[in-house]
Every structure is written in C-alpha cells, then in structure tokens.
Design an enzyme around this catalytic site. Structure first.
Site, PDB file in Angstrom:
ATOM      1  N   SER A  88       0.669  -1.207  -0.233  1.00 22.45           N
ATOM      2  CA  SER A  88       0.129   0.039  -0.087  1.00 22.45           C
ATOM      3  C   SER A  88       0.970   1.220   0.088  1.00 22.45           C
ATOM      4  O   SER A  88       1.627   1.367  -0.954  1.00 22.45           O
ATOM      5  CB  SER A  88      -1.107   0.174   1.277  1.00 22.45           C
ATOM      6  OG  SER A  88      -2.163   0.908   0.998  1.00 22.45           O
ATOM      7  N   ASP A 373      -5.257  -4.032  -2.717  1.00 19.82           N
ATOM      8  CA  ASP A 373      -4.398  -3.739  -1.706  1.00 19.82           C
ATOM      9  C   ASP A 373      -3.903  -5.132  -0.942  1.00 19.82           C
ATOM     10  O   ASP A 373      -4.910  -5.695  -0.329  1.00 19.82           O
ATOM     11  CB  ASP A 373      -4.800  -2.713  -1.014  1.00 19.82           C
ATOM     12  CG  ASP A 373      -3.767  -2.118   0.055  1.00 19.82           C
ATOM     13  OD1 ASP A 373      -3.204  -2.803   0.511  1.00 19.82           O
ATOM     14  OD2 ASP A 373      -4.017  -0.959   0.113  1.00 19.82           O
TER      15      ASP A 373
END
Length: 539
Positions: A88, A373
């Site tokens: 991320s 993610d």
C-alpha cells in the site's frame, strides 16, 4: 515446456534475480566489513540476506518509510540491505525512490525534500477540472489499448498527481516510467531489490472462507508464488491462454500499478455494511490498517468476513462482491496447476471450507484476476521475502501501521499455515502500556527462522531528545517533540492524503530518529546475522 511458452512455471526465483543476488552480495559484504569493523569482506556465501519490509498506511506509511530508510542510510546499514518490499502506502515511497537508478548511493534527503513540496499541497488540486479531464483521457487511451480500466486505476492517477506530477506548457505531464524500467536500478546490484505486492481475492465461493493469494511485482516478473506461475513484467496484463501469449498489450506505467497496490477502498459490501452500521466485529474478523473506518476510533478499517453459511445463497455471494476492484487479464488462464497441489504447503486442499478444496474453482480457471491492496490480507510486506528460495536471514520491519502487534500475529499465522520458519513473537510485550522503539525477535531453536528487527510507529525518547544524546531545550524544541502518532487528533490518520510541511517533516524526523537512536541494536543484530549465517554454512 515448449520454446514459445510465454510464462515461467517454477517455484524458484528467476535467473535475473539470481544474477542480482550475486552482484549484491559482494557489495553487502563490503558494507558489513566497514560497518562491523571486520578484518576482511565476507565471502559471498557467508553474506546474510537482509530485507527491509514496509507497511501499509497511505501517506503515513510512505512518509515513515522515507524516514526509516533515511535513518538506515545514516547509520550505514542501508548498503547491507538486499531486498525492500512494500504494501500500500509504502509502495509510494519505493516507486519514487526507484525513479533514480542510484538512489541508495545518494542522500535520501534530496528525494524527501521534493516529496515534501508535493505532498503538502491541497488534495483538492487533484480534483480540478483540468485534472479530471486528464484522468478521463488517460483512462480512455488505456482502454483503447485493450486494458481493463476501473476507478482503481484512476486512483493511481491521483497519486501520480500528488507524488510525480510534472507540468509542461502549463499542463500536467504524465509519468511514462514502467516497473520494468526499474531494472536499471538493480542491474549492477547497486540498490536493494524492490518487491511490490497485491493480493488476488478469492472470496466469492459460497460457504468458504476468503483466500488472499499474494501477487508479487518486481522489475523482472510478476506472478503468484502459490501457483509457481510468473510472466515478464512487460507482459503483465496481456492476453494469455494455456501459457501462450494470445495478444500483447503495452506495459502500463507506474501510476496504474500504484492504484492496484494501494486500493484500500476495494472493500466488499459486507465491509461497507459494517462501516455504515457500526456493527461490532465478530471474533473471526481481521483488522486491516488501510483506510479510515470510524473517526472516533484508531484509523483502521476492520475487514468483515462472512460467517460460513450452511447453504449457498445468492445473497451471500452478493455481499461478498467488491464494487471497486482492479481487474487484469489472467496470465494463468486455462492451465492445470493443481494436479499435485496437495503435496505443497501453498494450498489448503485438506480444508473443505477453503477455496483450495475446489480444484475447478482455483484461479487458473478464472478469465481475470481481482487484485486489491495486500493490506486486505496482511498489512506489511513480509510474505514475498519469506519465500524459502530467497533465504532471508534478517528482516528489518519498518512498520507504520496503527496496530504493529496485529500485523506480526498475522505474519506468524501465515507462516504456520505454510510451514515457513518464523520466530515466536511475544505479543504481550508489544501490547504493553509502554511501547518500545524497537523489538528483536529470534527463534533460538530453529536456525532457519529469520531474525526480526521491528520498528513500530512510536514517540518515546524523541519527546526529550531532538537527536540521539542531544536533549531538547526551550519551549519550541519541546513542542517539536510532541509528535502525535496515536490519538484521534493525529494528523497522520490514513484518510489524510496530504500533510502540512511541519507535520510531514515531523514524521520523517521521528521515524529516522527512532532508527538512528537504536544504532547499537542494529549493529548487534547485524553481527548476530553474520554469525548465524556462518553457522548455517558449516552445518
């Protein structure tokens, strides 16, 4: 495998990475000689493999990783690192650094200063009329090329505006660099090897627990280690069938991949329902520190998992849908990669409530990958460097998650499920009232388990010292030490994509200080890693 096969089917790392390791070990051996005062450089086979792992957390994770790497550079340890992985927000920092083919040999402060000027501008600037027109144009162009586009990729263009934007003739100039371009930054072993992450979500099979299949992105190849299937980085997103490339598509630029790597908002309807209703998480639910869920609580979002249903219902499948997800053509489509999968710990075929129990529902049967993610699985990038083939001896965890103990618990559980050596972590120490700046975890019984040096996001001695051994004096300096990284009023909540210059610099200074202030810990652990590696070589 035929000569015209377009993939690599192997559980080992690729030849290009092997070549990198040979070059990097020479440089790491020299760095360790200088750092530890050794009489001579280490033999390549006795050089420990050291990995830095970054966490998720949006701009906070990016800023913290900059500070952590700055600290490692100042103590001389950065040149001893072989791998850097990110999840991320930490992938934003990595993407920025690897624009420069020799970034680790130069002062990181120069990059930090550039980012400071960009990340402190108003987020609303990314939503101007001109910007929205630019996003639409770029999305349309990629669609014409044949790529599958979604709001995830538009999110990547917004991050491009915040991190990389260049203006030409008064108009935004797009970022054209690609992930394969970063091969220049590791061609001579001059920088640590970067590994970016996402997960392919298998969560639509009724009556089954969700499965997050880790996908790793490197300058040389992209693939899912679970299946031992990889494609060249420049071929990712192209059409494949039975391992052959059917249609070649142009390689997308870095911003589109950033959208995938940091798509924290790619949540299921169940998660949205939990946020909307404020329902209390059930015991089997897991926490993901990737997006703000409730402003009255720490800046985390709980990933809601559906309780197993006794009968398959359309409503259950509906609730598992993710309205916004990055879809990419599946390079494994049509392959049968499960004929002996029950022999590998990558699979849980023995568990009849797991997707692996249904061979005809495994990912190679899907026409597309649903990538999100990796923080939706584990909010730190340990999984790729825990592959046994990479033989990592020491993990330096630069974690800027709100829940540092939770991510290590998840990592330990993942390792247990996949028979991967990992040290026993005393979570009670980390959950104690007084958090430390660094924790060391080592398994004295298993020599194959890596040592973990874990730096959480805390503000401890920094309150009294502006530099190691230099006390703060006066009201202004004392106030500068009050960096809020814990309370509900913290400026570093995940929802905040931009910071003031003061807040940005304060977080960089804090995270770099925490590393520099523990230089002796780092040196001791590096020396221990060298000794442990030598002992393994003599066994």
């Amino acid at each position: 495998i035929p000569d015209d096969f377009g993939m690599r089917l192997d559980f080992d790392i690729p030849p290009q990475e092997r070549e990198f390791l040979q070059k990097r070990k020479v440089l790491v051996g020299q760095a360790l000689q200088k750092l530890l005062g050794l009489s001579s450089p280490l033999e390549p086979k006795k050089v420990p493999v050291i990995a830095v792992v970054g966490s998720g957390g949006g701009t906070r994770a990016m800023t913290g990783l900059f500070g952590g790497l700055k600290g490692l550079q100042q103590v001389g340890a950065l040149d001893a690192v072989t791998y850097i992985t990110g999840v991320s927000g930490s992938t934003w920092a990595m993407s920025t650094l690897y624009q420069d083919a020799n970034w680790s040999k130069q002062d990181i402060n120069s990059v930090i200063s550039v980012i400071e000027g960009r990340i402190t501008k108003s987020f609303m600037s990314s939503l101007s009329k001109e910007k929205r027109r630019y996003y639409d144009h770029e999305m349309e162009e990629r669609t014409k090329e044949g790529h599958l586009m979604s709001y995830v990729h538009k999110w990547g263009l917004i991050i491009e505006h915040l991190l990389f934007e260049k203006v030409k003739n008064g108009l935004p100039s797009k970022t054209t660099t690609t992930l394969s371009d970063q091969g220049r930054a590791v061609s001579d072993g001059q920088n640590p090897f970067p590994i970016y992450t996402a997960v392919n979500m298998m969560d639509k099979i009724s009556g089954c627990e969700p499965e997050a299949e880790w996908c790793e992105f490197t300058p040389y190849e992209i693939g899912i280690e679970k299946y031992g299937a990889f494609v060249r980085t420049e071929d990712f997103g192209s059409h494949f069938f039975l391992g052959h490339m059917i249609k070649k598509l142009p390689e997308v630029s870095i911003p589109y991949l950033i959208g995938i790597w940091s798509s924290a908002f790619s949540v299921s309807l169940n998660q949205l329902w939990q946020v909307a209703t404020g329902s209390t998480p059930a015991p089997e639910e897991v926490t993901v520190d990737s997006q703000q869920a409730n402003e009255a609580e720490p800046s985390t979002m709980d990933t809601y998992l559906v309780n197993q249903c006794t009968d398959a219902t359309g409503f259950e499948r509906f609730l598992k849908n993710r309205p916004v997800v990055a879809q990419v053509y599946n390079f494994m489509r049509g392959l049968l990669l499960h004929w002996d999968y029950n022999e590998y710990c990558n699979f849980k075929a023995w568990n009849n409530t797991h997707p692996d129990a249904y061979p005809n529902r495994l990912t190679p049967n899907d026409p597309i990958l649903n990538l999100v993610d990796a923080g939706h699985a584990i909010n730190i990038g340990c999984v790729p460097i825990l592959r046994p083939q990479r033989e990592v001896d020491l993990i330096i965890s630069l974690s800027y998650s709100w829940e540092p103990a939770n991510i290590l618990k998840k990592t330990a559980n993942y390792c247990k499920d996949h028979d991967i050596p990992f040290p026993n972590v005393d979570y009670a120490i980390m959950d104690a009232a007084h958090e430390k700046e660094v924790y060391v975890f080592e398994d004295g019984e298993d020599p194959n388990a890596p040592i973990v040096l874990h730096f959480p996001m805390v503000n401890d001695t920094y309150r009294q010292f502006k530099a190691p051994g230099v006390p703060r004096k006066g009201e202004k300096e004392m106030k500068a030490g009050e960096v809020d990284v814990k309370t509900n009023k913290s400026p570093y909540k995940t929802k905040n994509l931009t910071y003031s210059k003061e807040d940005f610099r304060a977080l960089v200074d804090l995270t770099s200080y925490n590393v520099i202030n523990n230089k002796q810990h780092i040196l001791n652990i590096l020396r221990r890693a060298v000794e442990k590696k030598a002992a393994k070589m003599t066994q």
